[in-house]
Scaffold this active site. Sequence first.
Site, PDB file in Angstrom:
ATOM      1  N   LYS A  53       0.844  -1.206   0.000  1.00 12.96           N
ATOM      2  CA  LYS A  53       0.000   0.000   0.000  1.00 12.96           C
ATOM      3  C   LYS A  53       0.878   1.256   0.000  1.00 12.96           C
ATOM      4  CE  LYS A  53      -3.877  -2.325   2.224  1.00 12.96           C
ATOM      5  NZ  LYS A  53      -4.492  -2.779   3.481  1.00 12.96           N
ATOM      6  N   GLN A  97      -4.644  -1.250   9.586  1.00 15.98           N
ATOM      7  CA  GLN A  97      -4.660  -2.610   9.044  1.00 15.98           C
ATOM      8  C   GLN A  97      -5.312  -3.566  10.044  1.00 15.98           C
ATOM      9  OE1 GLN A  97      -3.765  -3.391   5.941  1.00 15.98           O
ATOM     10  NE2 GLN A  97      -4.101  -5.571   6.157  1.00 15.98           N
ATOM     11  N   ASP A 120     -11.062   3.357   4.084  1.00 15.00           N
ATOM     12  CA  ASP A 120     -11.510   1.960   4.096  1.00 15.00           C
ATOM     13  C   ASP A 120     -13.035   1.863   3.989  1.00 15.00           C
ATOM     14  OD1 ASP A 120      -9.797  -0.253   4.178  1.00 15.00           O
ATOM     15  OD2 ASP A 120      -9.231   0.122   6.266  1.00 15.00           O
TER      16      ASP A 120
HETATM   17  N1  GUN Z   1      -7.198  -6.493   6.302  1.00 13.86           N
HETATM   18  C1  GUN Z   1      -7.610  -7.251   5.260  1.00 13.86           C
HETATM   19  N2  GUN Z   1      -8.311  -6.505   4.380  1.00 13.86           N
HETATM   20  C2  GUN Z   1      -8.330  -5.246   4.864  1.00 13.86           C
HETATM   21  C3  GUN Z   1      -8.884  -4.022   4.393  1.00 13.86           C
HETATM   22  O1  GUN Z   1      -9.522  -3.938   3.339  1.00 13.86           O
HETATM   23  N3  GUN Z   1      -8.674  -2.941   5.187  1.00 13.86           N
HETATM   24  C4  GUN Z   1      -7.999  -3.008   6.360  1.00 13.86           C
HETATM   25  N4  GUN Z   1      -7.864  -1.894   7.062  1.00 13.86           N
HETATM   26  N5  GUN Z   1      -7.470  -4.128   6.818  1.00 13.86           N
HETATM   27  C5  GUN Z   1      -7.640  -5.237   6.071  1.00 13.86           C
END
Ligand code: GUN
Length: 299
Positions: A53, A97, A120
């Site tokens: 990311k 995350q 998100d």
């Molecule tokens: N962990 C797995 N998928 C995601 C996501 O789309 N966003 C976040 N913040 N954590 C994740």
Amino acid sequence: MAEIIDGKQVAEDVVQTVKRLTADLVAAGQPAPGLAVVIVGEDPASQVYVASKGKKAKECGFKSVQHTLPADTSEADLLKLIGELNADASIDGILVQLPLPGHIDSGKVIQTIAPEKDVDGFHFINVGKLGTGELETAFVPCTPAGSMLLIERVRGKDLSGLNAVVVGRSNIVGKPMANLLLAANCTVTVAHSRTKDLPALARTADILVAAVGRPEMIKGDWVKKGATVIDVGINRVPAPEKGEGKTRLVGDVAFAEAAEKAGAITPVPGGVGPMTIALLMANTLVSASLKAGLPRPSF
Ligand code: GUN
């Protein structure tokens, strides 16, 4: 044989648009969009996701910051950091995350993120906006938003008259996916582990979205001829044919059999996966654009 939907290519198109609009924003005198990613603990898979990311954010021309906190970080300290990021004018998007360590209340953490920085799309405000069709100002979770772009590539933006079946009812994928399909005029059914005769239900789907996290659960004879099949699953399974201890990635759909029936299908890897990061970049750019008083970019 079905069209194989190239998620890598569509994701690259999205990223190219983000790069171009970011350059326009900066040329107009605005600061570069800022994305803060917060990770707590040392989960290896999460570390890989977070690193990619950050890398993609830099590639887009964003300010990218990562906060790596030890696994024993207190909830209070994490909430304090989020408060600081909420107040930081150089940050447009905050992503914490998941999963978080067990002693931290994830729900509380998510609801502390300022809704206008919630790239998100997990905050109640954004969930509510999606549920009520306020899509002009909502942040939509990245995986379903990316899946929707893939569906649009095959079927166009208006899905009137089509039956959609979403298998899986998670807050991150299944429920927001169902809302997006409904907003695009599909007739939507959400199926889950307690659904009766899932194969028969799946066979009614013109658009079939699989988000259950069970390797190759959806078989070829569950797929209606000509259906658009979107496989959100990413499951690592043993692959003894590749050698002792080797593994491979498979989706929630038995790809080879389903491809015989489908009109179009996403592969794993290379389908929905690359779209998730691309939509995170898109959401961060949207946040920066709205903050600058500019129209919402569309993808
Ligand atoms: N962990 C797995 N998928 C995601 C996501 O789309 N966003 C976040 N913040 N954590 C994740």
